[in-house]
Structure formats: C-alpha cells, structure tokens
Write an enzyme that holds these catalytic residues in place. Sequence first.
Site, PDB file in Angstrom:
ATOM      1  N   ASP A   1     -43.343  41.190   0.491  1.00 58.55           N
ATOM      2  CA  ASP A   1     -43.510  40.726  -1.036  1.00 58.55           C
ATOM      3  C   ASP A   1     -43.159  39.418  -1.097  1.00 58.55           C
ATOM      4  OD1 ASP A   1     -44.345  43.346  -2.207  1.00 58.55           O
ATOM      5  OD2 ASP A   1     -42.700  43.910  -1.254  1.00 58.55           O
TER       6      ASP A   1
ATOM      7  N   GLU B   1     -37.400  51.962   7.525  1.00 53.64           N
ATOM      8  CA  GLU B   1     -36.971  50.969   6.877  1.00 53.64           C
ATOM      9  C   GLU B   1     -35.570  51.639   6.039  1.00 53.64           C
ATOM     10  OE1 GLU B   1     -37.988  47.713   3.341  1.00 53.64           O
ATOM     11  OE2 GLU B   1     -38.983  49.669   3.422  1.00 53.64           O
TER      12      GLU B   1
END
Length: 362
Positions: free
Chosen positions: A286, A207
């Site tokens: 999230d 990431e």
Amino acid sequence: MEADVTTARSIRALPKAHLHLHFTGSMRHSTLVELAGRHGVHLPDALVEDWPPRLRATDERGWFRFQRLYDIARSVLREPQDVYRLLREAAEDEAAEGSGWLEIQVDPSGYAGRFGGLTPTVELVLDAARRAEAATGVGIGVVIAANRTKHPLDAKTLARLAVRYAGRGVVGFGLSNDERRGRAYEFEGAFRIARRGGLLSTPHGGELVGPASIRECLEFLGADRIGHGVRAVEDRRLLERIVEREITLEVCPASNVALGVAPSAAAVPVRELFEAGARLALGADDPLLFGSRLARQYELARTEHGFTDAELAELARASVRGSAAPEDVRKRLLDDIDAWLAAPAGRVSGPRSTALDVPGGR
C-alpha cells in the site's frame, strides 16, 4: 550488508512484475489530497501533514488505526472517473518503476455501495484496467479479494463473481485483512470455487500471525502464492515445503517495517528466504500508507541485504514466473531481464529514494 551501488545497474530499468498491490493503497498521495478536497472528505493529519503515517499493526488497536486510515482514503473514490484516474496513475507509476505487469487486488464489496453493486464495481475496475493498460503499455490483471473478517459466505459470493470474469481480466482470488480475526480454513469453500474456475489462489498469510497461518493457506486454500509469508522462516519444514512446491512469496519489506512485523528493513528475512530457495516477488503493498513503491523494495534488497545485480534479476524473474501474465508478456519480460543483466553496469541513474520512503526509518 551493502552492495556497491556506484557501479550497479538502475533498478528502475530492471523489468519486473508487481504482484502485491492493493487498490486504494496504490493511489498517489497528491491524488488523495486532491480528491478529498473535491468531494469534501476531511483527511486526518496522518494523511496530510504527517504523511506517511506512523503505523504499527502488531496489536488489534494498531491494525484498527491502519484500517481506519485505509477506509478514509477509500472514501475519496466517489465517481467512476476517480477509479479510471486511480488505475491510470497506478499504471503510469508502475511503468516508471520498471514494472511491465501489474496484478492489483481489490475487494469490490468495499466500493459496491457507491458504484451500483458488486458486478458493476468489478466491471468498472476491469474497464479502467483495460484503459490504463492501453494508455501505458503495462499489462494489468485483477485479483478479487475476500475480507477474512467477514462471513465465509460473502467470500463464496465474491469467488463466484471472480470466476465469471476469469479470462476477462480477473486472474486470481485473494484473502486479506487481519489474520487474527479470520482463519484461512474457514474460506476453503470460496477458494475451491475460485480454483475450479481457473484462478490463481493468492491469500495473505504469515504476516501478523506465524507459520500456522501459512500452513492453512497451503493445506486448505491451495495457495499458488502467499501474500507476505515472511514468517515461514520460523518453521524450517514449512519453508522446505514452500520451496519444493514452488510457492511464490509476495514479500513487502517497507510494509513489514511500517506495520511492525520487522523492526527494520534489514530484519525482514529477504536474504534468508532467498538463500533457502524460496521464490520471492517483492511488492509495495500500500504505497499510499507506507510511502514507497516497487523500485524501493528492490533498493532495500540491494542496500540492506547485499543483493547483487544477478540476484536482483532473479527476484525479478521470480515475480514474472509467479504471475498470471500471458505467455508472450512473460517471455518478453524474462528476455528483457536477461538483457538488463547482460548490459554493462554503471552508476545508478534516475531519482534516488529518501528516508521518507521507509516510514519509521527516518
């Protein structure tokens, strides 16, 4: 590149599994504000008037701000009833998004101080998951995650705890937080414990750090899935290895944009990874901080990458096949995906997402 959405099938009606969702990050924004008021927690403007916050985590200062906001949000979970509410609402939201199976990731050490320790916290989460499952019909598995910024011995403690509950709701073992502050190979011992206990290996990698991070997850952690993994496109041989080993990449487009991993949703390499043959399970990461849930990730694949309904169905199949769902749940979801694709296409139904769903893209 845009698909014709006027004759496309409803994405929310597409059966799917959700494999990349963090515990506090799954909370509804309205619930965050309500619980903060009830428990006397002051929320910064970024979590109230300026929500969703403008984030960028490609440098350590940006990641620190992201983590600080997450920690503030976590602090509103003060009582067991808050945990039960969070998981019930998360499951309700998953049902509304078309998800029939959810794997939610939690680091119990972040909650243990107020819920009586690691073991009571895990048991609370598992009981809340069972109740949410019964109330909504959405199957729920729990992934226990270690924090890569903490000592590897802490991860071993969590791995042993996770194995104790394998077959009783815990389905996997993960590794999260800032890749730049903890190398995957340092956690080999913890993942060895988890794999021997029958748990899926689901570390984050690729990431904020490039292909080397993913390679370590494969070589040292025996990864079955990689959280994010989008940087695999930078190393063709690594990507070929991922395809050959049928590793599922949990790709989170809106999250990648919000944290600065990609400058836009169109720049997230969903199409490139898909056409290389990688198994992709789209995830929301999230929603509390990024402002969008699961269906929006599929919408981005459709509108920004030109995915056809047949290709969206294949993404949904990959999410189910990469999951730890029981065989009967997997079969039902796969059959329902086939039925969704076989049904006549029509105008998209249900609420449409707005620019608010992609922070930084307004």
